[in-house]
Design a protein around this motif. Sequence first.
Motif, PDB file in Angstrom:
ATOM      1  N   VAL A 187      -8.075   7.204  12.673  1.00 55.48           N
ATOM      2  CA  VAL A 187      -7.151   8.308  12.954  1.00 55.48           C
ATOM      3  C   VAL A 187      -5.726   7.814  13.182  1.00 55.48           C
ATOM      4  CG1 VAL A 187      -9.007   9.736  13.884  1.00 55.48           C
ATOM      5  CG2 VAL A 187      -7.618   8.361  15.439  1.00 55.48           C
ATOM      6  N   ASN A 188      -5.568   6.548  13.620  1.00 55.08           N
ATOM      7  CA  ASN A 188      -4.231   5.981  13.779  1.00 55.08           C
ATOM      8  C   ASN A 188      -3.771   5.221  12.535  1.00 55.08           C
ATOM      9  OD1 ASN A 188      -3.360   6.369  16.816  1.00 55.08           O
ATOM     10  ND2 ASN A 188      -5.523   5.805  16.860  1.00 55.08           N
ATOM     11  N   GLY A 189      -4.643   5.125  11.541  1.00 52.07           N
ATOM     12  CA  GLY A 189      -4.255   4.563  10.257  1.00 52.07           C
ATOM     13  C   GLY A 189      -3.877   3.103  10.286  1.00 52.07           C
ATOM     14  N   CYS A 190      -4.825   2.216  10.614  1.00 45.70           N
ATOM     15  CA  CYS A 190      -4.548   0.779  10.566  1.00 45.70           C
ATOM     16  C   CYS A 190      -5.822   0.025  10.214  1.00 45.70           C
ATOM     17  CB  CYS A 190      -3.973   0.278  11.890  1.00 45.70           C
ATOM     18  SG  CYS A 190      -4.969   0.637  13.343  1.00 45.70           S
ATOM     19  N   PHE A 191      -5.671  -1.240   9.857  1.00 46.21           N
ATOM     20  CA  PHE A 191      -6.816  -2.098   9.585  1.00 46.21           C
ATOM     21  C   PHE A 191      -7.423  -2.558  10.908  1.00 46.21           C
ATOM     22  CE2 PHE A 191      -4.187  -2.533   5.799  1.00 46.21           C
ATOM     23  CZ  PHE A 191      -5.114  -2.455   4.769  1.00 46.21           C
ATOM     24  N   ALA A 192      -8.722  -2.822  10.890  1.00 48.05           N
ATOM     25  CA  ALA A 192      -9.384  -3.311  12.099  1.00 48.05           C
ATOM     26  C   ALA A 192     -10.683  -3.985  11.708  1.00 48.05           C
ATOM     27  CB  ALA A 192      -9.660  -2.169  13.080  1.00 48.05           C
ATOM     28  N   ILE A 193     -11.183  -4.796  12.615  1.00 47.43           N
ATOM     29  CA  ILE A 193     -12.505  -5.383  12.422  1.00 47.43           C
ATOM     30  C   ILE A 193     -13.258  -5.387  13.739  1.00 47.43           C
ATOM     31  CG2 ILE A 193     -11.599  -7.732  12.714  1.00 47.43           C
ATOM     32  CD1 ILE A 193     -13.934  -8.703  10.936  1.00 47.43           C
ATOM     33  N   ARG A 194     -14.476  -4.927  13.670  1.00 49.99           N
ATOM     34  CA  ARG A 194     -15.441  -5.104  14.755  1.00 49.99           C
ATOM     35  C   ARG A 194     -16.070  -6.474  14.541  1.00 49.99           C
ATOM     36  NH1 ARG A 194     -19.778  -2.880  17.929  1.00 49.99           N
ATOM     37  NH2 ARG A 194     -21.529  -4.320  17.686  1.00 49.99           N
ATOM     38  N   ASP A 251      -1.791  -5.217   8.362  1.00 45.23           N
ATOM     39  CA  ASP A 251      -1.866  -5.931   7.088  1.00 45.23           C
ATOM     40  C   ASP A 251      -3.222  -6.625   7.001  1.00 45.23           C
ATOM     41  OD1 ASP A 251      -1.566  -8.238   5.217  1.00 45.23           O
ATOM     42  OD2 ASP A 251       0.494  -7.513   5.061  1.00 45.23           O
ATOM     43  N   ILE A 252      -3.926  -6.443   5.886  1.00 43.17           N
ATOM     44  CA  ILE A 252      -5.252  -7.040   5.741  1.00 43.17           C
ATOM     45  C   ILE A 252      -5.160  -8.561   5.686  1.00 43.17           C
ATOM     46  CG2 ILE A 252      -5.220  -6.839   3.224  1.00 43.17           C
ATOM     47  CD1 ILE A 252      -8.306  -6.499   5.529  1.00 43.17           C
ATOM     48  N   SER A 253      -4.068  -9.103   5.136  1.00 40.22           N
ATOM     49  CA  SER A 253      -3.899 -10.558   5.112  1.00 40.22           C
ATOM     50  C   SER A 253      -3.713 -11.098   6.524  1.00 40.22           C
ATOM     51  CB  SER A 253      -2.702 -10.943   4.236  1.00 40.22           C
ATOM     52  OG  SER A 253      -2.882 -10.512   2.905  1.00 40.22           O
ATOM     53  N   ASP A 254      -2.933 -10.381   7.332  1.00 38.68           N
ATOM     54  CA  ASP A 254      -2.760 -10.785   8.730  1.00 38.68           C
ATOM     55  C   ASP A 254      -4.083 -10.722   9.481  1.00 38.68           C
ATOM     56  OD1 ASP A 254      -0.074 -11.156   8.284  1.00 38.68           O
ATOM     57  OD2 ASP A 254       0.535  -9.230   9.142  1.00 38.68           O
ATOM     58  N   GLN A 309      -7.417  -6.890  -6.151  1.00 40.28           N
ATOM     59  CA  GLN A 309      -7.837  -6.763  -7.545  1.00 40.28           C
ATOM     60  C   GLN A 309      -7.794  -5.318  -8.027  1.00 40.28           C
ATOM     61  OE1 GLN A 309     -11.726  -8.582  -7.636  1.00 40.28           O
ATOM     62  NE2 GLN A 309     -10.910 -10.655  -7.905  1.00 40.28           N
ATOM     63  N   SER A 310      -8.033  -4.379  -7.127  1.00 36.69           N
ATOM     64  CA  SER A 310      -8.036  -2.969  -7.521  1.00 36.69           C
ATOM     65  C   SER A 310      -6.654  -2.330  -7.413  1.00 36.69           C
ATOM     66  CB  SER A 310      -9.034  -2.188  -6.657  1.00 36.69           C
ATOM     67  OG  SER A 310      -8.674  -2.245  -5.292  1.00 36.69           O
ATOM     68  N   GLY A 311      -5.646  -3.128  -7.033  1.00 37.69           N
ATOM     69  CA  GLY A 311      -4.283  -2.616  -6.966  1.00 37.69           C
ATOM     70  C   GLY A 311      -4.034  -1.672  -5.815  1.00 37.69           C
ATOM     71  N   ARG A 312      -4.806  -1.807  -4.752  1.00 32.34           N
ATOM     72  CA  ARG A 312      -4.648  -0.925  -3.595  1.00 32.34           C
ATOM     73  C   ARG A 312      -3.753  -1.566  -2.539  1.00 32.34           C
ATOM     74  NH1 ARG A 312      -7.844   3.403  -2.594  1.00 32.34           N
ATOM     75  NH2 ARG A 312      -9.095   4.079  -4.375  1.00 32.34           N
ATOM     76  N   PRO A 313      -3.155  -0.757  -1.666  1.00 32.77           N
ATOM     77  CA  PRO A 313      -2.254  -1.303  -0.645  1.00 32.77           C
ATOM     78  C   PRO A 313      -2.958  -2.294   0.275  1.00 32.77           C
ATOM     79  CG  PRO A 313      -1.975   1.073  -0.827  1.00 32.77           C
ATOM     80  CD  PRO A 313      -3.178   0.721  -1.647  1.00 32.77           C
ATOM     81  N   LEU A 314      -2.253  -3.364   0.576  1.00 28.88           N
ATOM     82  CA  LEU A 314      -2.767  -4.381   1.485  1.00 28.88           C
ATOM     83  C   LEU A 314      -2.220  -4.209   2.896  1.00 28.88           C
ATOM     84  CD1 LEU A 314      -2.376  -7.536  -0.801  1.00 28.88           C
ATOM     85  CD2 LEU A 314      -4.351  -6.022  -0.564  1.00 28.88           C
ATOM     86  N   ARG A 315      -1.317  -3.263   3.081  1.00 28.64           N
ATOM     87  CA  ARG A 315      -0.723  -3.062   4.400  1.00 28.64           C
ATOM     88  C   ARG A 315      -0.343  -1.596   4.566  1.00 28.64           C
ATOM     89  NH1 ARG A 315       3.115  -5.301   1.053  1.00 28.64           N
ATOM     90  NH2 ARG A 315       5.226  -4.434   1.098  1.00 28.64           N
ATOM     91  N   VAL A 316      -0.132  -1.222   5.801  1.00 29.63           N
ATOM     92  CA  VAL A 316       0.305   0.138   6.109  1.00 29.63           C
ATOM     93  C   VAL A 316       1.625   0.065   6.864  1.00 29.63           C
ATOM     94  CG1 VAL A 316      -2.026   1.092   6.175  1.00 29.63           C
ATOM     95  CG2 VAL A 316      -1.010   0.185   8.275  1.00 29.63           C
TER      96      VAL A 316
END
Length: 629
Positions: A324-331, A358-361, A608-615
């Motif tokens: 809902v806050n629109g960010c990457f995360a990992i459990r 950022d998924i790279s971060d 590879q799919s050309g999707r955003p890597l960051r928000v």
Amino acid sequence: MYVASPATNGFKLCRTMGSHALSATQQNSLSKRLPTFQQDAPQFITAIPTDPASPWTKDTFIHLFDSLVHEDDVSEPEFRNILLFCGSAEGSIELPKSLEQHIHRLGLQYHVVEVNDDSHRKRDSGDMADVAIPGGAYLWANRRLQPVFRLYEDKQSCLVHYLLRPAGERQHKQLQLTGRNVQSFYAAVPSRIPDLVKSQSSKPFAGKRVLVKDVFDIHGIRTTLCDRAYYDMSSPAPETAPAIQMLIDQGAELVGTTKLSSMISWEEPSECMDYSAPFNPRGDNYQSPAGSSSGSAAAVAAYEWLDYAIGTDSTGSCRRPAMVNGCFAIRISKGKLPSEGMAPCFPLFDTPAVFARDISDLSFFVKHWGLDSLEECRQHPSSIILPLEYIDAIRSRHQRAILDTLVDDLHECTKIDVHRISLQALWDSNPPAEAGGQSLHEFLQDVGPHAFFFDFYHSTDQFRQNYFDKHHASPPVNRMTAYRWDMGSRITAQQRHHAGRRLEIYKTWLLSRLLCGENPIVVLPIMDAEPNYRDDQVCGLPTVQEAWDQLWLSPVLGSPEVTVPIGQIPYMSKKTGAEEVLPVAVSIMGLPGTDCSLVASVETMLRQSGRPLRVASGRQMFVEDWEVV
């Protein structure tokens, strides 16, 4: 050039070029070693650690200075008028003539400060200090050198404690500086440029600013759990939680603790009775931030000055806020990090989580948080699994279309087979021997509530007893916590044991039947993407999660689960009267213990799919003129 006024705890508030800064008093013998310095006039300076064996060259200095000008949000033009090249080790410092001439052409002053035998001092641990004068911006006043921190207003009300750690000190200090908004406070942050602290530059998190959910012990700080009764009974932590200390030891700068749903429970903003909920920055700024790691997710989504935030996850505590806050995360996989010093919610499932833009971060962070191991699976995903019960439960056709497009893109770019599987049908055709002819839902009926409510209630036994002994009353808590305590008090130890046994059987079955193969990944929806305003009233009985809920899948397995923003859905806001957008995200789950390779695989598939890597931070995750990769 600046305005300084006395402040508590040895701090001074300064103003430079319209920006606020904070200086922390620090004793040193600088005045004895700089006879040409204007010691009586307050001035801003920049200290630059210098290795006598490898001093700065003109080229390396130009790179550093360019970083200060264009990348460092702490450094202001006034700070760079006077430079101190400070020895990071004993020895004579000789700057090259070309560098001296370059500094002169820039119209700057500089001084050299060499390390003497008595300039080092012992730390509490017995180790020698890394440098005599740590690098960064300083205020020179009253014959003292005072490190300067940049102040940012917590406009989204995400933080509980505002912390900083003066250079050379091991314990964080707490700040209470009110912002321009009467309900907000300032957070103080150090420089992001790791080269300013050469002893730290080899550490992976040097210069990274991190917030931590207010369930982790921080040395000298009282934990709140966003509950006044709990805070009343808490005392300053004698040490920092090991999982968080690992980050600090790797150079991370802890700048505060974040809000959460009270008592690590479910709590919508309209139910908050002690601490107001953080403001979700997405859309109209009046959507629920979800929970329980609401403050961590909202802060990452709102503040560019923040790099990472730490949360926790039990049964969705990081995944719902991440969506809902629109960010990457990992459990994080259960057991990968120490749980000591982390307040419990459901100990069987509790685990730390990380939020990033950022998924790279995120991949970098997970790799260096002690999670990379030789035992981890390094293979690429062997298959993509879609549990149909969870996919078909999505109410929004727009959200479903976004998810379907993601799966099609992943299949097209990776050529990985996609398996659409019904868990119920798989159970019916290959049930565990212990099922005794029961369907999946029959076998798991009441297993979730019996396990969760029992543990949630008894994890606070000591707190409730201590509060009663002091106040002769039960601690006041919100509606959901009271409901869970009441339910937990009615569940017997035998019922809890029975539920635990069935969860183990379910876990074994999932690993052998659903996650069979070399390295499968599972794509899961998190929740419906629909407006949920801060002031929406919660009606009816509290929600009870059953063990077959999609948010229980990775906790049951102890698996890592990465939340990935994949799209936005428009809606007409009843607050702004304008069309806004809601974030849409999915979770991608891997086998237990494959945290690093899972995040790396997700990054590769997105690329590879050309999707955003960051928000982006702010109202929208994606903006049209951004590069995709």
